[in-house]
Write a protein that holds these residues in place. Structure first.
Motif, mmCIF file in Angstrom:
data_model
loop_
_atom_site.group_PDB
_atom_site.id
_atom_site.type_symbol
_atom_site.label_atom_id
_atom_site.label_comp_id
_atom_site.label_asym_id
_atom_site.label_seq_id
_atom_site.Cartn_x
_atom_site.Cartn_y
_atom_site.Cartn_z
ATOM 1 N N ASP A 197 0.709 -1.182 0.475
ATOM 2 C CA ASP A 197 0.061 0.101 -0.083
ATOM 3 C C ASP A 197 0.531 1.103 -0.328
ATOM 4 O O ASP A 197 1.729 0.881 0.738
ATOM 5 C CB ASP A 197 -0.706 0.051 0.922
ATOM 6 C CG ASP A 197 -2.005 -1.187 1.275
ATOM 7 O OD1 ASP A 197 -2.245 -1.750 0.298
ATOM 8 O OD2 ASP A 197 -2.197 -1.195 2.091
ATOM 9 N N HIS A 198 0.370 1.675 -0.944
ATOM 10 C CA HIS A 198 1.037 2.853 -0.944
ATOM 11 C C HIS A 198 -0.599 4.424 -0.697
ATOM 12 O O HIS A 198 -0.525 4.763 -1.378
ATOM 13 C CB HIS A 198 1.819 3.845 -2.563
ATOM 14 C CG HIS A 198 3.171 2.188 -2.258
ATOM 15 N ND1 HIS A 198 4.172 3.008 -1.820
ATOM 16 C CD2 HIS A 198 2.999 1.295 -3.260
ATOM 17 C CE1 HIS A 198 5.164 2.170 -1.942
ATOM 18 N NE2 HIS A 198 4.226 0.992 -2.843
ATOM 19 N N ILE A 199 0.107 5.175 0.492
ATOM 20 C CA ILE A 199 -1.002 6.356 1.036
ATOM 21 C C ILE A 199 -0.474 7.828 0.302
ATOM 22 O O ILE A 199 0.267 8.415 0.065
ATOM 23 C CB ILE A 199 -0.866 6.493 2.426
ATOM 24 C CG1 ILE A 199 -1.656 5.286 3.694
ATOM 25 C CG2 ILE A 199 -2.346 7.826 2.601
ATOM 26 C CD1 ILE A 199 -1.100 4.727 5.083
ATOM 27 N N ASN A 200 -1.496 8.490 -0.341
ATOM 28 C CA ASN A 200 -2.021 8.611 -1.209
ATOM 29 C C ASN A 200 -2.547 10.103 -0.331
ATOM 30 O O ASN A 200 -1.946 11.696 -0.453
ATOM 31 C CB ASN A 200 -2.646 9.304 -2.162
ATOM 32 C CG ASN A 200 -2.720 8.024 -3.299
ATOM 33 O OD1 ASN A 200 -1.741 7.406 -4.047
ATOM 34 N ND2 ASN A 200 -3.334 7.391 -3.625
ATOM 35 N N LEU A 201 -3.083 10.092 0.274
ATOM 36 C CA LEU A 201 -3.317 11.174 1.499
ATOM 37 C C LEU A 201 -4.914 10.732 2.732
ATOM 38 O O LEU A 201 -5.424 9.455 2.307
ATOM 39 C CB LEU A 201 -4.649 12.543 0.566
ATOM 40 C CG LEU A 201 -5.794 11.910 0.038
ATOM 41 C CD1 LEU A 201 -7.200 12.090 0.900
ATOM 42 C CD2 LEU A 201 -6.247 12.858 -1.477
ATOM 43 N N PHE A 202 -4.341 11.490 3.447
ATOM 44 C CA PHE A 202 -5.782 11.270 4.642
ATOM 45 C C PHE A 202 -6.873 12.088 4.452
ATOM 46 O O PHE A 202 -6.553 13.209 4.494
ATOM 47 C CB PHE A 202 -4.609 11.234 5.578
ATOM 48 C CG PHE A 202 -4.127 9.953 5.993
ATOM 49 C CD1 PHE A 202 -4.619 8.578 7.179
ATOM 50 C CD2 PHE A 202 -2.917 10.000 5.613
ATOM 51 C CE1 PHE A 202 -3.864 7.409 6.731
ATOM 52 C CE2 PHE A 202 -1.731 9.242 6.784
ATOM 53 C CZ PHE A 202 -2.425 8.086 6.734
ATOM 54 N N GLY A 203 -7.873 11.829 4.885
ATOM 55 C CA GLY A 203 -9.213 12.874 5.186
ATOM 56 C C GLY A 203 -9.644 12.567 6.880
ATOM 57 O O GLY A 203 -9.558 11.472 6.850
#
Length: 77
Positions: A67-73
């Motif tokens: 997994d490669h996280i792009n953003l958190f909301g």
């Protein structure tokens, strides 16, 4: 849900009660369980979302399955 939404809107502008009622018609409250997807790979996003409570993440999975996280909301986002 709407309390959080209107709290964040109030930081920018003042809304009357009739205006708030109109804005409510553009939103549908949805609850998601932990690890439930808002949007799956290959689907087209056709709406905007407002996070009233909780946290979401956007990520991609590479060829190795990592997994490669792009953003958190987060709440209010």
């Amino acid at each position: 849900m709407f309390d959080t939404l209107f709290f964040h809107i109030a930081a920018k502008i003042v809304l009357s009660d009739p205006e708030k009622e109109i804005i409510k018609t553009f939103f549908t409250a949805r609850k998601f369980k932990r690890k439930q997807f808002l949007l799956q790979e290959g689907e087209t996003c056709k709406q905007l979302s407002f996070i009233a409570k909780g946290l979401i993440k956007s990520y991609n999975v590479d060829d190795k399955g990592e997994d490669h996280i792009n953003l958190f909301g987060w709440e209010g986002w």
